[in-house]
Design a protein around this motif. Sequence first.
Motif, mmCIF file in Angstrom:
data_model
loop_
_atom_site.group_PDB
_atom_site.id
_atom_site.type_symbol
_atom_site.label_atom_id
_atom_site.label_comp_id
_atom_site.label_asym_id
_atom_site.label_seq_id
_atom_site.Cartn_x
_atom_site.Cartn_y
_atom_site.Cartn_z
ATOM 1 N N GLU A 1 0.603 -1.552 0.388
ATOM 2 C CA GLU A 1 -0.341 -0.169 0.073
ATOM 3 C C GLU A 1 0.740 1.105 -0.397
ATOM 4 O OE1 GLU A 1 -4.043 2.052 2.622
ATOM 5 O OE2 GLU A 1 -2.781 0.174 3.202
ATOM 6 N N GLN A 2 2.049 1.149 0.757
ATOM 7 C CA GLN A 2 2.690 2.007 0.998
ATOM 8 C C GLN A 2 3.618 3.111 -0.712
ATOM 9 O OE1 GLN A 2 5.120 0.960 3.803
ATOM 10 N NE2 GLN A 2 3.734 2.343 5.638
ATOM 11 N N ILE A 3 3.628 1.554 -1.057
ATOM 12 C CA ILE A 3 4.242 1.266 -2.334
ATOM 13 C C ILE A 3 3.312 2.286 -3.809
ATOM 14 C CG2 ILE A 3 5.821 0.281 -4.552
ATOM 15 C CD1 ILE A 3 6.493 -1.598 -1.993
ATOM 16 N N THR A 4 2.658 2.132 -3.460
ATOM 17 C CA THR A 4 1.227 2.413 -4.214
ATOM 18 C C THR A 4 1.126 3.877 -4.309
ATOM 19 O OG1 THR A 4 0.387 0.438 -4.599
ATOM 20 C CG2 THR A 4 -1.570 2.255 -5.093
ATOM 21 N N LYS A 5 1.230 4.345 -3.007
ATOM 22 C CA LYS A 5 1.630 5.556 -2.646
ATOM 23 C C LYS A 5 2.289 6.129 -2.964
ATOM 24 C CE LYS A 5 -2.330 5.191 1.495
ATOM 25 N NZ LYS A 5 -2.468 5.480 2.803
ATOM 26 N N THR A 6 3.476 5.780 -2.813
ATOM 27 C CA THR A 6 4.949 6.523 -3.050
ATOM 28 C C THR A 6 4.566 6.653 -4.215
ATOM 29 O OG1 THR A 6 5.809 5.202 -1.546
ATOM 30 C CG2 THR A 6 7.233 6.627 -3.049
ATOM 31 N N ALA A 7 4.617 5.262 -6.036
ATOM 32 C CA ALA A 7 4.118 5.709 -6.972
ATOM 33 C C ALA A 7 3.276 6.994 -7.081
ATOM 34 C CB ALA A 7 3.817 4.832 -7.873
ATOM 35 N N GLU A 8 1.872 6.823 -6.625
ATOM 36 C CA GLU A 8 1.245 7.930 -7.321
ATOM 37 C C GLU A 8 1.943 9.020 -6.465
ATOM 38 O OE1 GLU A 8 -2.231 6.641 -4.942
ATOM 39 O OE2 GLU A 8 -3.161 5.282 -6.221
ATOM 40 N N MET A 9 2.392 9.317 -5.602
ATOM 41 C CA MET A 9 2.881 10.770 -5.485
ATOM 42 C C MET A 9 4.354 11.029 -6.146
ATOM 43 S SD MET A 9 3.190 11.116 -1.255
ATOM 44 C CE MET A 9 4.494 9.701 -1.311
ATOM 45 N N SER A 10 5.139 10.189 -6.604
ATOM 46 C CA SER A 10 5.879 11.049 -8.129
ATOM 47 C C SER A 10 5.507 11.109 -9.263
ATOM 48 C CB SER A 10 6.569 9.260 -8.154
ATOM 49 O OG SER A 10 5.767 8.412 -8.861
ATOM 50 N N ILE A 11 3.908 10.547 -9.734
ATOM 51 C CA ILE A 11 3.558 10.562 -10.764
ATOM 52 C C ILE A 11 2.208 12.521 -10.755
ATOM 53 C CG2 ILE A 11 1.377 10.327 -12.833
ATOM 54 C CD1 ILE A 11 1.775 7.117 -11.585
ATOM 55 N N VAL A 12 1.913 12.468 -9.289
ATOM 56 C CA VAL A 12 1.442 13.351 -8.991
ATOM 57 C C VAL A 12 2.843 14.723 -9.116
ATOM 58 C CG1 VAL A 12 0.066 14.988 -7.668
ATOM 59 C CG2 VAL A 12 -0.027 12.844 -8.434
ATOM 60 N N ALA A 13 3.892 14.708 -8.638
ATOM 61 C CA ALA A 13 5.227 15.272 -8.310
ATOM 62 C C ALA A 13 4.824 15.367 -9.889
ATOM 63 C CB ALA A 13 6.121 14.572 -7.260
ATOM 64 N N PHE A 14 5.490 14.820 -10.729
ATOM 65 C CA PHE A 14 5.909 15.132 -12.071
ATOM 66 C C PHE A 14 4.960 16.026 -12.677
ATOM 67 C CE2 PHE A 14 9.272 11.779 -13.844
ATOM 68 C CZ PHE A 14 10.381 12.831 -12.328
ATOM 69 N N ALA A 15 3.357 15.783 -12.332
ATOM 70 C CA ALA A 15 2.730 16.839 -13.267
ATOM 71 C C ALA A 15 2.416 17.917 -12.600
ATOM 72 C CB ALA A 15 1.149 15.953 -12.898
ATOM 73 N N ARG A 16 2.728 18.059 -10.881
ATOM 74 C CA ARG A 16 2.616 19.310 -10.964
ATOM 75 C C ARG A 16 4.214 20.788 -11.225
ATOM 76 N NH1 ARG A 16 0.667 20.147 -5.686
ATOM 77 N NH2 ARG A 16 -1.419 19.947 -5.061
ATOM 78 N N ILE A 17 5.663 19.376 -11.086
ATOM 79 C CA ILE A 17 7.080 20.161 -11.917
ATOM 80 C C ILE A 17 6.776 21.061 -13.369
ATOM 81 C CG2 ILE A 17 9.034 19.680 -12.972
ATOM 82 C CD1 ILE A 17 8.967 18.246 -10.533
#
Length: 286
Positions: A195-211
């Motif tokens: 579950e934590q890995i999934t959340k981290t992967a989602e955060m990485s995608i959102v981070a790139f979108a935010r960038i």
Amino acid sequence: VLCMASLRFSSDADALVLRPVEQMITKVEKIRDNPLIAMKMADDEFRHEEITKSKTGKHHTGNWWIDAYGSCYKREQAELMETVILEKTIVKLGSLLALGFGEAGANIVSQNMQGSSSANVNAMIEGSRIDCIVGNARIRDFSIATEVLQAKVMTFVNQVAEIVHGVVDQFHGAVNKNNGHTFLIIWRIVGMTEEQITKTAEMSIVAFARIVAAVHSSIVLANYRHHPGLQQRLRSHCRVNLSLGLHCGWAIEGAVGSEFKIDVSYLSPNVSVASSIEHATRIYEV
């Protein structure tokens, strides 16, 4: 009289020598265990200094004699003692180590500081295999920007880096390497649950979108759209843009170099895959 003098001397020795030395030893031990905590120490001290400055001059008793005495006392306190200067220097050096080596180099700094039997610095420490999400971000048309901007290209890169570093840190990632126009970004997933890995992967995608969104909406970077030299070379494509790539896998975390110079990095075919994905986005104009 002798007893009073002895108590006074003991109090001064405790306040001016023993207590500051104990504080320095405590901070060095904390930095030795976790070099990255030095940056938090520096932030906390800076915040405390700003609060102290804001309070200075606000308290007036109305009695000119007491106010004059208080101002003289504050002037004496403003002159820092050698122990305070040394303590601040330790925090600054720790912060510079944390900034220079980053999260990947924390292990190297920690192991060298724990080896108190020798003053020799051993940067050639064996790497460790970790599971992580690897990101690669590249500034597009960087060669043209370098030719046109010349010396100002450093300011341009730092303006982009401020956005990339800030967003990545907000989403619990770490920028490992800045190679001019390329940023290597890592999200560690060692010891995490599914579950934590999934959340981290989602955060990485959102981070790139935010960038991407932050770069396109930045008022500072928008000024480069009207730069005459860049408009002449890039024409309708005259805007700051990034190409991005993400991949998940293992990597070897450690130091690369020699006794003269080392760089802390991540080595793995998965890092190359992330770079290849980023290159593919430029080919297909994604």
